[in-house]
Scaffold this active site. Structure first.
Site, short mmCIF file in Angstrom:
data_model
loop_
_atom_site.label_atom_id
_atom_site.label_comp_id
_atom_site.label_asym_id
_atom_site.label_seq_id
_atom_site.Cartn_x
_atom_site.Cartn_y
_atom_site.Cartn_z
N HIS A 74 0.85 -1.19 0.00
CA HIS A 74 0.00 0.00 0.00
C HIS A 74 0.89 1.24 0.00
CE1 HIS A 74 -3.87 -2.02 1.79
NE2 HIS A 74 -3.38 -2.65 0.74
N TYR A 202 -9.35 4.96 7.16
CA TYR A 202 -9.53 5.35 8.56
C TYR A 202 -10.62 6.42 8.58
CZ TYR A 202 -5.17 3.02 9.95
OH TYR A 202 -4.20 2.10 10.21
N PRO A 294 -4.16 -0.15 18.58
CA PRO A 294 -3.91 -0.60 17.21
C PRO A 294 -4.06 0.48 16.14
CG PRO A 294 -6.06 -1.36 17.96
CD PRO A 294 -5.39 -0.75 19.15
N LYS A 298 1.38 -0.30 15.11
CA LYS A 298 2.77 -0.34 15.56
C LYS A 298 3.16 -1.59 16.34
CE LYS A 298 3.82 3.39 13.64
NZ LYS A 298 4.43 3.14 12.35
N TYR A 386 3.71 6.64 10.27
CA TYR A 386 2.93 5.45 9.92
C TYR A 386 3.80 4.42 9.20
CZ TYR A 386 -1.22 2.72 8.71
OH TYR A 386 -2.17 1.73 8.62
#
Length: 396
Positions: A74, A202, A294, A298, A386
């Protein structure tokens, strides 16, 4: 039954198995003790978003073939709020990406690699106990079936999770536990359906956060914010799909792909860090040392980072270059841990709804989301965290 090795490792999760393999590549012996069966650890389904550095490490040590074939690369994520969708383009911002590859698949690859090279993993090791960590001859005792066994070591690595035997043994006057419990839970579902999105979504909504992820071309993972005390029985399939459609609604009429829900589970959310991460000849890594919510993806990556530091430190010791790297394992690892804790807290605070939030706080959340989606520097900060810092960034 008495055996000896250089490093005794408790736990055959990603941290313990990867540490064992990294030590093998450095010519250092280890034995892994695991309370569960091989089938149990390979079939426990858990999500996996692998940072760029994690992917590169697995490729470099010869464990990337199946990940590259079956994992999904991704190049960004979508943030969704107020009915609009905004893409954070990792590749354009920082020229790195992430790979979606489930944690149990990583474990399968690690188990196969260890066994193929003659590595010793003792599955179903009962009643593992740690002894003499303040001496130069620590040892582990356990039951292997009906046999009482002892494993003598130079060092012990506790990779046995939050509820394992290792963490409570980290003592001394400097011992501190840092905890934050969130009034939030995630209801996770596995769905038999084609992917709803090419990248993770998200979504912030006044009714609660939601996340659209993927597992395979036929199986998808989705999450809904819920009360941490909820039971899966409270969430019928109809209620789940109704909430997902509401929270993920967009101005252009996008809807998630619907299918048969084959698994449901509720996960409470907390942050936790144990300091220090070592005592005597015992070192802890992964979930034994820290927990992250979550939202920032990580958990697995922090475990990989810990053992990468720990394996390098053992390598320095056994190469005769002294104990400085082992002595400074805690501050070295914690630099990355606290960076990840902050990022995970920030993502959680920005994306979830809170029962005690007043209109002022709600507007602040939206302002933060709008800044991330309109400011290149803010988007770059999210992307860097991220996708993850390079491993050498924590070692310098």
């Amino acid at each position: 039954m008495v055996t000896r090795t250089q490093v005794g490792i408790i736990g055959a999760g990603p941290a313990g198995l990867l540490l064992s393999h990294l030590l093998h590549l450095a010519g250092i012996e280890s034995v892994v003790l695991e309370s569960r069966s091989r089938d149990d650890i390979e079939s426990t389904i858990r999500a996996g978003v692998l940072e760029h550095a994690t992917v590169e490490l697995l490729k470099a040590i010869g464990l990337g073939d199946r990940m590259q074939r079956e994992g999904a690369v991704h190049d960004g994520i979508y943030l969704r709020f107020n009915g609009g969708t905004h893409r954070i383009d990792f590749t354009e911002l920082i020229d790195r990406n992430i790979t979606v590859y489930a944690q149990h698949e990583v474990i399968k690859d690690l188990v196969a690699a260890r066994l193929a090279t003659g590595g010793q993993i003792v599955f179903e090791a009962d009643d593992v106990q740690v002894h003499d960590i303040d001496t130069e001859r620590p040892r582990l005792t356990y039951r292997d079936g009906e046999t009482e066994a002892a494993l003598h070591c130079d060092f012990i690595a506790g990779c046995d999770g939050f509820h394992g035997v290792s963490r409570p043994l980290i003592g001394g006057p400097q011992r501190q536990d840092f905890t934050r419990v969130y009034p939030l839970g995630w209801l996770g579902i596995l769905v038999e359906a084609p992917p709803s999105s090419d990248e993770l979504i998200y979504a912030h909504h006044e009714r609660g956060f939601s996340l659209v992820s993927t597992r395979s071309p036929e199986l998808q993972r989705m999450y809904l914010q819920c009360d941490p005390n909820d039971k899966v029985e409270q969430w019928s399939d109809d209620r789940i799909w109704s909430e997902l459609h509401t929270r993920l609604a967009t101005h252009d009429g996008w809807t998630p792909k619907v299918g048969r829900i084959v698994q449901k589970n509720v996960v409470a959310m907390r942050s936790f860090v144990a300091e220090p991460m070592q005592h005597g000849r015992l070192f802890i890594a992964g979930d034994a040392a820290h927990i992250v919510p979550p939202t920032g993806a990580k958990g697995l990556n922090l475990a990989v980072a810990d053992v990468q530091v720990l394996a390098r430190s053992f390598g320095e010791h056994y190469a005769g270059r002294g104990s400085q790297a082992l002595d400074t394992y805690t501050p070295t690892a914690l630099r990355r841990v606290w960076r990840a804790e902050h990022f995970s807290w920030w993502m959680t605070s920005m994306l979830h709804s809170f029962a005690d939030a007043d209109p002022f706080q709600q507007r602040l959340q939206l302002a933060q989301l709008e800044q991330v989606c309109s400011s290149r520097s803010a988007a770059r900060t999210l992307a860097e965290n991220y996708v993850g810092l390079p491993f050498n960034a924590q070692l310098n």
